[in-house]
Design a protein around this motif. Structure first.
Motif, mmCIF file in Angstrom:
data_model
loop_
_atom_site.group_PDB
_atom_site.id
_atom_site.type_symbol
_atom_site.label_atom_id
_atom_site.label_comp_id
_atom_site.label_asym_id
_atom_site.label_seq_id
_atom_site.Cartn_x
_atom_site.Cartn_y
_atom_site.Cartn_z
ATOM 1 N N ALA A 1 5.259 6.016 -0.671
ATOM 2 C CA ALA A 1 4.000 6.138 -1.258
ATOM 3 C C ALA A 1 2.943 5.199 -0.661
ATOM 4 O O ALA A 1 1.835 6.055 -0.436
ATOM 5 C CB ALA A 1 4.332 5.079 -2.713
ATOM 6 N N LYS A 2 3.014 4.264 0.189
ATOM 7 C CA LYS A 2 2.075 3.528 0.943
ATOM 8 C C LYS A 2 1.712 4.465 2.088
ATOM 9 O O LYS A 2 0.445 4.598 2.500
ATOM 10 C CB LYS A 2 2.766 2.294 1.666
ATOM 11 N N ALA B 1 -4.515 0.823 -3.340
ATOM 12 C CA ALA B 1 -3.523 0.321 -4.174
ATOM 13 C C ALA B 1 -3.129 0.549 -5.292
ATOM 14 O O ALA B 1 -1.778 0.852 -5.742
ATOM 15 C CB ALA B 1 -3.926 -1.271 -4.196
ATOM 16 N N PRO B 2 -4.023 1.138 -6.322
ATOM 17 C CA PRO B 2 -3.573 1.963 -7.419
ATOM 18 C C PRO B 2 -2.795 3.093 -7.202
ATOM 19 O O PRO B 2 -1.950 3.453 -8.088
ATOM 20 C CB PRO B 2 -5.008 2.241 -8.396
ATOM 21 N N THR C 1 4.519 5.364 -6.201
ATOM 22 C CA THR C 1 5.817 4.499 -6.239
ATOM 23 C C THR C 1 6.490 4.410 -7.355
ATOM 24 O O THR C 1 7.815 5.014 -7.440
ATOM 25 C CB THR C 1 5.644 2.839 -6.009
ATOM 26 N N ASN C 2 5.884 4.381 -8.628
ATOM 27 C CA ASN C 2 6.504 4.524 -9.808
ATOM 28 C C ASN C 2 6.936 6.025 -10.182
ATOM 29 O O ASN C 2 8.195 6.257 -10.752
ATOM 30 C CB ASN C 2 5.643 4.338 -10.771
ATOM 31 N N THR D 1 -1.068 3.893 -4.600
ATOM 32 C CA THR D 1 0.419 3.548 -3.929
ATOM 33 C C THR D 1 1.388 3.151 -5.256
ATOM 34 O O THR D 1 2.280 3.519 -5.205
ATOM 35 C CB THR D 1 0.193 2.380 -3.065
ATOM 36 N N LYS D 2 0.728 2.391 -6.214
ATOM 37 C CA LYS D 2 1.559 2.084 -7.212
ATOM 38 C C LYS D 2 2.042 3.244 -8.044
ATOM 39 O O LYS D 2 3.030 3.325 -8.568
ATOM 40 C CB LYS D 2 0.485 0.677 -8.226
ATOM 41 N N PHE D 3 1.119 3.998 -8.400
ATOM 42 C CA PHE D 3 1.211 5.238 -9.061
ATOM 43 C C PHE D 3 2.371 5.997 -8.572
ATOM 44 O O PHE D 3 3.380 6.344 -9.119
ATOM 45 C CB PHE D 3 0.001 6.013 -9.288
ATOM 46 N N ARG E 1 8.706 2.829 -2.043
ATOM 47 C CA ARG E 1 7.322 2.106 -1.769
ATOM 48 C C ARG E 1 6.606 2.407 -0.621
ATOM 49 O O ARG E 1 5.534 2.568 -0.390
ATOM 50 C CB ARG E 1 7.566 0.596 -2.138
#
Length: 178
Positions: free
Chosen positions: A84-85, A160-161, A167-168, A163-165, A81
């Motif tokens: 990714a951030k 935000a999207p 991270t996954n 980062t989520k992508f 995370r």
């Protein structure tokens, strides 16, 4: 004296004590002064964002990985995370800042024959010299201010999207290594 005033004064005293811990520095070597000044004038906020992102990418995942207060699985996800951030924030921050600074340069031209009126919309009224340092710094500063306004929206719409992508994606790659 009110409680609020007391708290504010205590905070300011704390700040001053922290600042007093650092020695004052004076740069008397003309070459050092010249280079420091040049860096301050030439590196825009976009490049500063890249520098911050690179240093964060080097240090923060290491800190997360060595956090002994959480279990190993949480540590791995935390590292993913964090990476990714940093990647999402640095990439979008750099591109938006650079784009806004470029746009302001395009729309802050000095009025002259052949320059359309809309290309002077951000030009200061009292500017005469297109090559002055003050004019260049104005354009960088105005581009940065516009970028900050834009990033208030893109933080939610893009960062935000993304980062989520990311991270996954990183977590999945981590799991596939097992």
């Amino acid at each position: 004296m009110s409680i609020r005033t007391s708290v504010v004064n205590s905070y300011h005293n704390f700040q001053q004590r922290v600042l007093n811990m650092f020695p004052n520095s004076e740069y008397s070597n003309p070459n050092s002064v010249k280079h420091i000044k040049k860096v301050g004038e030439k590196i825009s906020s976009a490049e500063q964002r890249l520098i911050l992102g690179a240093s964060a990418l080097i240090s923060q995942p290491f800190i997360d990985f060595h956090n002994r207060d959480v279990d190993e699985e949480t540590r791995k996800v935390s590292v993913c995370r964090t990476i990714a951030k940093i990647i999402a924030g640095t990439t979008t921050g750099f591109l938006i800042r650079k784009g806004c600074i470029k746009a302001i340069k395009e729309f802050s031209q000095i009025p002259a024959k052949g320059v359309p009126k809309y290309k002077t919309i951000f030009t200061p009224k009292n500017i005469n010299d297109a090559k002055s340092d003050a004019y260049a710094q104005y354009r960088n500063a105005m581009g940065t201010v516009v970028a900050l306004v834009v990033m208030m929206i893109t933080n939610f719409a893009i960062d935000a999207p993304l980062t989520k992508f990311l991270t996954n994606l990183l977590v999945k790659k981590q799991e596939d290594k097992k």
